[in-house]
Motif scaffolding. Sequence first.
Motif, PDB file in Angstrom:
ATOM      1  N   GLY A 199       0.835  -1.199   0.000  1.00 48.19           N
ATOM      2  CA  GLY A 199       0.000   0.000   0.000  1.00 48.19           C
ATOM      3  C   GLY A 199       0.866   1.244   0.000  1.00 48.19           C
ATOM      4  N   ARG A 200       0.199   2.361   0.217  1.00 52.41           N
ATOM      5  CA  ARG A 200       0.917   3.629   0.102  1.00 52.41           C
ATOM      6  C   ARG A 200       1.852   3.916   1.278  1.00 52.41           C
ATOM      7  NH1 ARG A 200      -3.775   7.544  -2.134  1.00 52.41           N
ATOM      8  NH2 ARG A 200      -4.520   7.097  -0.037  1.00 52.41           N
ATOM      9  N   GLY A 201       1.955   2.938   2.196  1.00 55.69           N
ATOM     10  CA  GLY A 201       2.975   3.051   3.241  1.00 55.69           C
ATOM     11  C   GLY A 201       4.365   2.924   2.654  1.00 55.69           C
ATOM     12  N   CYS A 224      -1.412  -5.083  -4.796  1.00 56.76           N
ATOM     13  CA  CYS A 224      -1.333  -3.730  -4.251  1.00 56.76           C
ATOM     14  C   CYS A 224      -2.715  -3.127  -4.030  1.00 56.76           C
ATOM     15  CB  CYS A 224      -0.523  -2.831  -5.189  1.00 56.76           C
ATOM     16  SG  CYS A 224      -1.239  -2.654  -6.833  1.00 56.76           S
ATOM     17  N   THR A 225      -2.725  -1.941  -3.444  1.00 56.07           N
ATOM     18  CA  THR A 225      -3.973  -1.193  -3.311  1.00 56.07           C
ATOM     19  C   THR A 225      -4.159  -0.348  -4.581  1.00 56.07           C
ATOM     20  OG1 THR A 225      -2.805   0.593  -2.183  1.00 56.07           O
ATOM     21  CG2 THR A 225      -3.846  -1.073  -0.787  1.00 56.07           C
ATOM     22  N   ARG A 226      -5.344   0.243  -4.673  1.00 58.79           N
ATOM     23  CA  ARG A 226      -5.679   0.947  -5.912  1.00 58.79           C
ATOM     24  C   ARG A 226      -4.733   2.102  -6.218  1.00 58.79           C
ATOM     25  NH1 ARG A 226     -11.760   3.051  -7.298  1.00 58.79           N
ATOM     26  NH2 ARG A 226     -11.161   5.103  -7.963  1.00 58.79           N
ATOM     27  N   ILE A 243     -12.790  -3.671  -4.204  1.00 57.34           N
ATOM     28  CA  ILE A 243     -14.130  -3.662  -4.766  1.00 57.34           C
ATOM     29  C   ILE A 243     -14.113  -3.314  -6.252  1.00 57.34           C
ATOM     30  CG2 ILE A 243     -14.621  -1.252  -4.150  1.00 57.34           C
ATOM     31  CD1 ILE A 243     -17.381  -2.176  -3.347  1.00 57.34           C
ATOM     32  N   SER A 244     -13.194  -2.435  -6.636  1.00 52.00           N
ATOM     33  CA  SER A 244     -13.118  -2.111  -8.060  1.00 52.00           C
ATOM     34  C   SER A 244     -11.905  -2.776  -8.712  1.00 52.00           C
ATOM     35  CB  SER A 244     -13.084  -0.589  -8.271  1.00 52.00           C
ATOM     36  OG  SER A 244     -12.354   0.046  -7.265  1.00 52.00           O
ATOM     37  N   GLY A 245     -11.180  -3.572  -7.936  1.00 53.86           N
ATOM     38  CA  GLY A 245     -10.056  -4.329  -8.484  1.00 53.86           C
ATOM     39  C   GLY A 245     -10.360  -5.817  -8.446  1.00 53.86           C
ATOM     40  N   VAL A 258      -0.779  -0.948   4.246  1.00 51.40           N
ATOM     41  CA  VAL A 258      -2.129  -0.842   3.656  1.00 51.40           C
ATOM     42  C   VAL A 258      -3.063  -0.449   4.799  1.00 51.40           C
ATOM     43  CG1 VAL A 258      -4.032  -2.183   2.657  1.00 51.40           C
ATOM     44  CG2 VAL A 258      -1.669  -2.624   1.918  1.00 51.40           C
ATOM     45  N   SER A 259      -3.799   0.662   4.651  1.00 49.88           N
ATOM     46  CA  SER A 259      -4.615   1.115   5.786  1.00 49.88           C
ATOM     47  C   SER A 259      -5.828   0.225   6.025  1.00 49.88           C
ATOM     48  CB  SER A 259      -5.050   2.565   5.581  1.00 49.88           C
ATOM     49  OG  SER A 259      -5.824   2.675   4.402  1.00 49.88           O
ATOM     50  N   GLY A 260      -6.326  -0.417   4.943  1.00 51.18           N
ATOM     51  CA  GLY A 260      -7.456  -1.343   5.124  1.00 51.18           C
ATOM     52  C   GLY A 260      -8.808  -0.683   5.020  1.00 51.18           C
ATOM     53  N   ILE A 277       0.840  -5.510   8.353  1.00 55.18           N
ATOM     54  CA  ILE A 277       1.992  -4.780   8.902  1.00 55.18           C
ATOM     55  C   ILE A 277       1.733  -3.301   8.649  1.00 55.18           C
ATOM     56  CG2 ILE A 277       4.501  -4.423   8.749  1.00 55.18           C
ATOM     57  CD1 ILE A 277       4.600  -7.283   7.431  1.00 55.18           C
ATOM     58  N   ASP A 278       1.623  -2.533   9.707  1.00 58.75           N
ATOM     59  CA  ASP A 278       1.342  -1.101   9.539  1.00 58.75           C
ATOM     60  C   ASP A 278       1.843  -0.359  10.778  1.00 58.75           C
ATOM     61  OD1 ASP A 278      -0.774   0.484   7.511  1.00 58.75           O
ATOM     62  OD2 ASP A 278      -0.333   1.513   9.409  1.00 58.75           O
ATOM     63  N   SER A 279       2.302   0.860  10.571  1.00 58.56           N
ATOM     64  CA  SER A 279       2.858   1.618  11.703  1.00 58.56           C
ATOM     65  C   SER A 279       1.763   2.250  12.568  1.00 58.56           C
ATOM     66  CB  SER A 279       3.805   2.701  11.175  1.00 58.56           C
ATOM     67  OG  SER A 279       3.132   3.490  10.225  1.00 58.56           O
TER      68      SER A 279
HETATM   69  C1  LIG Z   1     -15.469   4.115  -5.203  1.00 55.51           C
HETATM   70  C2  LIG Z   1     -14.126   3.734  -4.648  1.00 55.51           C
HETATM   71  C3  LIG Z   1     -13.600   2.505  -4.978  1.00 55.51           C
HETATM   72  C4  LIG Z   1     -12.367   2.123  -4.487  1.00 55.51           C
HETATM   73  N1  LIG Z   1     -11.877   0.891  -4.805  1.00 55.51           N
HETATM   74  C5  LIG Z   1     -10.713   0.485  -4.269  1.00 55.51           C
HETATM   75  C6  LIG Z   1     -10.209  -0.811  -4.525  1.00 55.51           C
HETATM   76  O1  LIG Z   1     -10.795  -1.614  -5.254  1.00 55.51           O
HETATM   77  N2  LIG Z   1      -9.043  -1.158  -3.958  1.00 55.51           N
HETATM   78  C7  LIG Z   1      -8.337  -0.330  -3.130  1.00 55.51           C
HETATM   79  O2  LIG Z   1      -7.269  -0.731  -2.639  1.00 55.51           O
HETATM   80  N3  LIG Z   1      -8.794   0.899  -2.882  1.00 55.51           N
HETATM   81  C8  LIG Z   1      -9.949   1.334  -3.430  1.00 55.51           C
HETATM   82  N4  LIG Z   1     -10.390   2.587  -3.169  1.00 55.51           N
HETATM   83  C9  LIG Z   1      -9.519   3.500  -2.398  1.00 55.51           C
HETATM   84  C10 LIG Z   1      -9.631   3.252  -0.892  1.00 55.51           C
HETATM   85  O3  LIG Z   1     -10.710   3.973  -0.375  1.00 55.51           O
HETATM   86  C11 LIG Z   1      -8.368   3.674  -0.158  1.00 55.51           C
HETATM   87  O4  LIG Z   1      -8.101   5.022  -0.454  1.00 55.51           O
HETATM   88  C12 LIG Z   1      -7.150   2.837  -0.519  1.00 55.51           C
HETATM   89  O5  LIG Z   1      -7.419   1.483  -0.402  1.00 55.51           O
HETATM   90  C13 LIG Z   1      -6.019   3.195   0.422  1.00 55.51           C
HETATM   91  O6  LIG Z   1      -4.827   2.640  -0.068  1.00 55.51           O
HETATM   92  P1  LIG Z   1      -3.591   2.413   0.892  1.00 55.51           P
HETATM   93  O7  LIG Z   1      -4.020   1.556   2.030  1.00 55.51           O
HETATM   94  O8  LIG Z   1      -2.486   1.945   0.005  1.00 55.51           O
HETATM   95  O9  LIG Z   1      -3.183   3.877   1.350  1.00 55.51           O
HETATM   96  P2  LIG Z   1      -3.438   4.682   2.684  1.00 55.51           P
HETATM   97  O10 LIG Z   1      -4.880   4.663   3.054  1.00 55.51           O
HETATM   98  O11 LIG Z   1      -2.796   5.995   2.489  1.00 55.51           O
HETATM   99  O12 LIG Z   1      -2.674   3.845   3.794  1.00 55.51           O
HETATM  100  C14 LIG Z   1      -1.299   3.761   3.900  1.00 55.51           C
HETATM  101  C15 LIG Z   1      -0.968   3.011   5.180  1.00 55.51           C
HETATM  102  O13 LIG Z   1       0.428   2.873   5.295  1.00 55.51           O
HETATM  103  C16 LIG Z   1       0.798   3.047   6.644  1.00 55.51           C
HETATM  104  N5  LIG Z   1       2.190   3.431   6.683  1.00 55.51           N
HETATM  105  C17 LIG Z   1       2.773   4.603   6.275  1.00 55.51           C
HETATM  106  N6  LIG Z   1       4.112   4.532   6.429  1.00 55.51           N
HETATM  107  C18 LIG Z   1       4.386   3.315   6.936  1.00 55.51           C
HETATM  108  C19 LIG Z   1       5.588   2.652   7.333  1.00 55.51           C
HETATM  109  N7  LIG Z   1       6.791   3.216   7.171  1.00 55.51           N
HETATM  110  N8  LIG Z   1       5.497   1.399   7.858  1.00 55.51           N
HETATM  111  C20 LIG Z   1       4.297   0.785   7.999  1.00 55.51           C
HETATM  112  N9  LIG Z   1       3.134   1.379   7.657  1.00 55.51           N
HETATM  113  C21 LIG Z   1       3.180   2.615   7.123  1.00 55.51           C
HETATM  114  C22 LIG Z   1      -0.155   4.102   7.168  1.00 55.51           C
HETATM  115  O14 LIG Z   1      -0.268   4.009   8.585  1.00 55.51           O
HETATM  116  C23 LIG Z   1      -1.457   3.713   6.455  1.00 55.51           C
HETATM  117  O15 LIG Z   1      -2.231   2.832   7.246  1.00 55.51           O
HETATM  118  C24 LIG Z   1     -11.633   3.001  -3.651  1.00 55.51           C
HETATM  119  C25 LIG Z   1     -12.176   4.235  -3.322  1.00 55.51           C
HETATM  120  C26 LIG Z   1     -13.394   4.596  -3.809  1.00 55.51           C
HETATM  121  C27 LIG Z   1     -13.960   5.948  -3.431  1.00 55.51           C
END
Ligand SMILES: Cc1cc2nc3c(=O)[nH]c(=O)nc-3n(C[C@H](O)[C@H](O)[C@H](O)COP(=O)(O)OP(=O)(O)OC[C@H]3O[C@@H](n4cnc5c(N)ncnc54)[C@H](O)[C@@H]3O)c2cc1C
Length: 311
Positions: A199-201, A224-226, A243-245, A258-260, A277-279
């Motif tokens: 994820g975006r971490g 990966c996440t979206r 859901i969209s992947g 991945v924030s979940g 695994i998340d901080s």
């Molecule tokens: C209509 C719609 C459909 C969507 N469909 C999807 C879908 O199908 N799939 C999908 O994935 N998303 C989808 N999304 C997006 C979804 O809502 C989230 O924005 C996305 O999943 C977040 O991705 P992420 O967890 O990578 O990023 P973030 O939410 O930014 O989370 C990043 C995480 O990394 C952690 N982190 C940061 N640095 C570190 C470190 N050094 N060590 C450990 N942890 C760290 C943070 O604490 C955080 O929990 C959709 C959104 C909408 C509105």
Amino acid sequence: MQGIWIYSEDSTIAKQLLTAGLNLKEAMNQPLGVITLDAGQAKSLIDSGADKVVVLKGENNWPESYAEAIGKFAVQEETGVLLVGGTLRGKDLAAKVAVSLDAALVTDAQSIKAANGSLETTRLMYGGLAVCTEQVSLPAVLTVPPSNFEEAKPVEGRKGETSTIDVSEFDQRISVNEVCPIVRQGVDITTAGKIVCVGRGISQKEDLKIAEELAQAMGAEIACTRGIAEDYHWLPEERYIGISGQKVKPEVYISIGVSGQVQHVAGIRDSKIIVAIDSNEKAPIFEAADYGIVGDLYEVVPMLTAALGKK
Ligand SMILES: Cc1cc2nc3c(=O)[nH]c(=O)nc-3n(C[C@H](O)[C@H](O)[C@H](O)COP(=O)(O)OP(=O)(O)OC[C@H]3O[C@@H](n4cnc5c(N)ncnc54)[C@H](O)[C@@H]3O)c2cc1C
């Protein structure tokens, strides 16, 4: 209304739907048939539980073009339930067939139960935040997501009928000018047994290496996440889960940074073991996880990889 029919342009999905169809057949005491475009699959569909297989034969290569023929057939057979494989093409076709049959349509049904002459279905809504239970009168057309059911177990030598319908009339209002195939890069993560999901971490593309090393040590595929696929373009789009992947069901899923959010978690619900695994100890991924490690991924992941490497 009588008769349970199944249709999918993909015979693997048709065999998954036979699992649901066989349960309905037992509860409703009605025959179970499969409509297919692939004559070569007729025998194995019968082995997998179909009492009848109807092969649609026509010159048109677009599965959705057979909606009208399937609609006519469904009316003529007084179909009570039609289960359609919930691919993009299947959903397109299901809507048209439901109109022909003047039937209720439920998309993405995850469970289907016969209940007092109607059906009770469940499906996820609000991005997987809630489960919607519906009572559906017959006739009903239901689309079912791929991989929602296991394939029905074949029994060699089962008896069933096969017939063919020649289809010559197709809707002329749509014509295909050009086909651009999607170029897939790598494996299909929907069938992977182990997944490491980033994820975006992860703060820069080069750091994907950390996840790749873990994946290699485990024999896992990278997903990966979206945002990683659609916003950053660090990984191909077919690798993002949610859901969209893609919807995945591995034995082990490990998330890294991945924030979940619900839209992601909707795609990993069927994983056997979820490790996060998340901080951020308050990250919602920990609610979905069986095991959680709160820590900096840049420290935790290499330690995990090293530990696995020692085995
Ligand atoms: C209509 C719609 C459909 C969507 N469909 C999807 C879908 O199908 N799939 C999908 O994935 N998303 C989808 N999304 C997006 C979804 O809502 C989230 O924005 C996305 O999943 C977040 O991705 P992420 O967890 O990578 O990023 P973030 O939410 O930014 O989370 C990043 C995480 O990394 C952690 N982190 C940061 N640095 C570190 C470190 N050094 N060590 C450990 N942890 C760290 C943070 O604490 C955080 O929990 C959709 C959104 C909408 C509105």
